[in-house]
Design a protein around this motif. Structure first.
Motif, PDB file in Angstrom:
ATOM      1  N   LEU A 253       0.885  -1.201  -0.152  1.00  0.00           N
ATOM      2  CA  LEU A 253       0.020  -0.065   0.021  1.00  0.00           C
ATOM      3  C   LEU A 253       0.746   1.194  -0.107  1.00  0.00           C
ATOM      4  N   CYS A 254       1.220   1.741  -1.160  1.00  0.00           N
ATOM      5  CA  CYS A 254       2.327   2.729  -1.408  1.00  0.00           C
ATOM      6  C   CYS A 254       1.500   3.937  -1.339  1.00  0.00           C
ATOM      7  N   GLY A 255       0.519   4.110  -2.214  1.00  0.00           N
ATOM      8  CA  GLY A 255      -0.243   5.369  -2.435  1.00  0.00           C
ATOM      9  C   GLY A 255      -1.676   5.252  -3.057  1.00  0.00           C
ATOM     10  N   GLN A 256      -2.313   6.383  -3.079  1.00  0.00           N
ATOM     11  CA  GLN A 256      -3.703   6.240  -3.350  1.00  0.00           C
ATOM     12  C   GLN A 256      -4.081   7.651  -4.174  1.00  0.00           C
ATOM     13  N   ILE A 257      -3.398   7.672  -5.305  1.00  0.00           N
ATOM     14  CA  ILE A 257      -3.343   9.145  -5.755  1.00  0.00           C
ATOM     15  C   ILE A 257      -4.819   9.505  -6.414  1.00  0.00           C
ATOM     16  N   SER A 258      -5.434   8.182  -6.789  1.00  0.00           N
ATOM     17  CA  SER A 258      -6.892   8.683  -7.430  1.00  0.00           C
ATOM     18  C   SER A 258      -7.859   9.301  -6.455  1.00  0.00           C
ATOM     19  N   GLN A 259      -7.435   9.178  -4.916  1.00  0.00           N
ATOM     20  CA  GLN A 259      -8.450   9.758  -4.102  1.00  0.00           C
ATOM     21  C   GLN A 259      -7.989  11.143  -3.524  1.00  0.00           C
ATOM     22  N   TYR A 260      -6.689  11.659  -4.079  1.00  0.00           N
ATOM     23  CA  TYR A 260      -6.181  12.615  -3.440  1.00  0.00           C
ATOM     24  C   TYR A 260      -6.805  13.970  -3.375  1.00  0.00           C
ATOM     25  N   ASN A 261      -7.597  14.180  -4.637  1.00  0.00           N
ATOM     26  CA  ASN A 261      -8.548  15.250  -4.655  1.00  0.00           C
ATOM     27  C   ASN A 261      -9.938  15.320  -4.083  1.00  0.00           C
ATOM     28  N   ASP A 263     -12.255  14.467  -0.038  1.00  0.00           N
ATOM     29  CA  ASP A 263     -12.011  14.750   1.251  1.00  0.00           C
ATOM     30  C   ASP A 263     -12.292  13.653   1.811  1.00  0.00           C
ATOM     31  N   VAL A 264     -11.350  12.471   1.994  1.00  0.00           N
ATOM     32  CA  VAL A 264     -11.271  11.195   2.539  1.00  0.00           C
ATOM     33  C   VAL A 264      -9.978  11.003   3.210  1.00  0.00           C
ATOM     34  N   PRO A 265     -10.203   9.914   4.353  1.00  0.00           N
ATOM     35  CA  PRO A 265      -8.971  10.004   5.295  1.00  0.00           C
ATOM     36  C   PRO A 265      -8.025   9.005   4.395  1.00  0.00           C
ATOM     37  N   TYR A 266      -6.644   8.926   4.897  1.00  0.00           N
ATOM     38  CA  TYR A 266      -5.253   8.144   4.213  1.00  0.00           C
ATOM     39  C   TYR A 266      -5.416   7.075   5.141  1.00  0.00           C
ATOM     40  N   PRO A 267      -5.470   5.820   4.684  1.00  0.00           N
ATOM     41  CA  PRO A 267      -5.774   5.280   3.484  1.00  0.00           C
ATOM     42  C   PRO A 267      -7.246   5.128   3.347  1.00  0.00           C
ATOM     43  N   PRO A 268      -8.115   5.409   2.177  1.00  0.00           N
ATOM     44  CA  PRO A 268      -9.415   5.631   2.182  1.00  0.00           C
ATOM     45  C   PRO A 268     -10.103   4.317   2.440  1.00  0.00           C
ATOM     46  N   PRO A 269     -11.204   4.297   3.104  1.00  0.00           N
ATOM     47  CA  PRO A 269     -11.963   2.944   3.192  1.00  0.00           C
ATOM     48  C   PRO A 269     -11.964   2.029   1.963  1.00  0.00           C
ATOM     49  N   LEU A 270     -11.899   0.882   2.100  1.00  0.00           N
ATOM     50  CA  LEU A 270     -12.195  -0.028   1.044  1.00  0.00           C
ATOM     51  C   LEU A 270     -13.622  -0.322   0.863  1.00  0.00           C
ATOM     52  N   SER A 271     -14.184  -0.699  -0.343  1.00  0.00           N
ATOM     53  CA  SER A 271     -15.603  -1.129  -0.476  1.00  0.00           C
ATOM     54  C   SER A 271     -15.666  -2.302   0.144  1.00  0.00           C
ATOM     55  N   ASP A 272     -17.030  -2.850   0.481  1.00  0.00           N
ATOM     56  CA  ASP A 272     -17.336  -4.092   1.247  1.00  0.00           C
ATOM     57  C   ASP A 272     -16.803  -5.153   0.583  1.00  0.00           C
TER      58      ASP A 272
END
Ligand code: NDP
Length: 348
Positions: A253-261, A263-272
């Motif tokens: 789990l290096c980065g989550q750039i698709s979510q950086y713009n 307003d979600v926490p890091y790391p963003p929660p996974l879908s169910d």
């Protein structure tokens, strides 16, 4: 007095918003070049723009180790330059130095303690590599694969890399191959990037997520499933990869750039559904942070530079010119305008 140019944060894009070049502003200033004890005058050669800077554009970065950039203050990040004069023991005129707190300014007076001396011959004189392949992104790729990937020589493992044509991703795939993976699939955002991954960097296959269905491409290219996933992007792409991971496999789990713009926490929660896949297949998904391994950086830099000099690793860069283009280069990188590390050349 010396005339300098510098870049300030002009306005914040908001936690839910795409950064634009006008969030930054260039201004002229003057610098008093007379040094007091421990100060060093440096000329900036290259500056780096990196995804983590998106958090620094917000009022609150969401990470205790990252301070927000101040409004109307000079922006800073990783830089490399040359010492012009020094009142700091251990640095002298002509030395090449780097820092993770380099102001976006053409010449700067800095505290010598914030500077690390580097040896240009390590990288055959390509000193911009200290911001990429032998800097923070290179160490991220190397230590991410080594600490969280559990790649085993002779085990015929398949590795998938998202953000594969970027600074970290392009190196992570090559390191996975050197460490023993037999299939490397890269996921990236253009046909040209796919071509480069396969023809120039030795990936087995590549998929353009903007044009192709990632799940279908993965089924074709990874017939034995996925053993190691170097995740730079998160979101839908990672959901598709994790769905095809093997029992007991690992997500780096290096980065989550698709979510950086957003307003979600890091790391963003996974879908169910993805969480269920992670749990039922006993997939290890641990957050990786390059700054947690400071004591291994020196050895990592030696390893990376040796691979580069021997030609076992190929380094890609996209170079913009001029301090007035820092904001443009940052926004371009955030949208995929770069192949390899996005660098800005400030002076010769
Ligand atoms: P890159 O050089 O990879 O540049 C960013 C790339 O992200 C773009 O080129 C673009 O490529 C891709 N991208 C942008 N938006 C999206 C999206 N919505 N979906 C998919 N891909 C997207 O940057 P770095 O190599 O410096 O960083 C890569 C990742 O590694 C980032 O997530 C960063 O935060 C993380 N990182 C983590 C560190 C750690 O210690 N954990 C240290 C350093 C970096 P494309 O054309 O393919 O879309």
């Amino acid at each position: 007095m010396l005339d300098v140019q510098r870049v300030l944060l002009n306005e914040r894009p908001g936690t839910n918003g795409e950064p634009v070049p006008s969030n930054f502003r260039v201004e002229q200033a003057t610098l008093q070049p007379d040094l007091i004890k421990d100060q060093v005058l440096v000329r900036t050669l290259f500056l780096s723009v990196d995804p983590y800077m998106r958090c620094r554009m917000n009022d609150a970065t969401g990470a205790e180790y990252l301070a927000p950039w101040g409004l109307t203050e000079v922006v800073d990040g990783c830089g490399v330059g040359v010492v012009e004069s020094s009142c700091y023991d251990g640095l002298s005129a002509g030395d090449t130095v780097t820092s993770m707190n380099w102001p976006w300014q053409t010449r700067v007076v800095m505290d010598g303690k914030l500077l690390q001396k580097v040896e240009p011959q390590l990288v055959n004189g390509h000193v911009s590599y200290f911001l990429g392949a032998v800097g923070m992104p290179g160490l991220t790729a190397l230590l991410g694969v080594r600490k969280k990937g559990h790649v085993t020589q002779g085990a015929s493992q398949t590795m998938v890399v998202s953000g594969a044509a970027g600074a970290c991703g392009s190196l992570a795939g090559q390191i996975g191959r050197l460490d023993g993976c037999t299939r490397m699939l890269g996921i990236c955002g253009s046909a040209e990037k796919c071509r480069v991954l396969v023809e120039e960097l030795g990936f087995s296959a590549a998929v353009n997520y903007r044009q192709e269905d990632v799940a279908t491409a993965l089924k074709e290219s990874c017939p034995n499933g996925v053993d190691v996933y170097f995740d730079n992007v998160g979101g839908d792409i990672s959901d598709a990869v994790i769905a095809q991971m093997n029992n007991g496999s690992r997500v780096i789990l290096c980065g989550q750039i698709s979510q950086y713009n957003k307003d979600v926490p890091y790391p963003p929660p996974l879908s169910d559904r993805t969480l269920e896949a992670v749990l039922s297949k006993n997939i290890t998904r641990e957050r990786f942070m390059v700054l947690n391994y400071m004591e291994e950086h020196e050895a990592g830099i030696l390893q990376l530079s040796q691979w580069i000099r021997s030609g076992q690793i190929k380094v890609l860069e996209t170079v913009a010119n001029g301090i007035e283009n820092m904001g443009v280069a940052f926004c371009s990188m955030m949208k995929g305008g770069n192949i390899g590390k996005q660098i800005i050349k400030i002076s010769d």
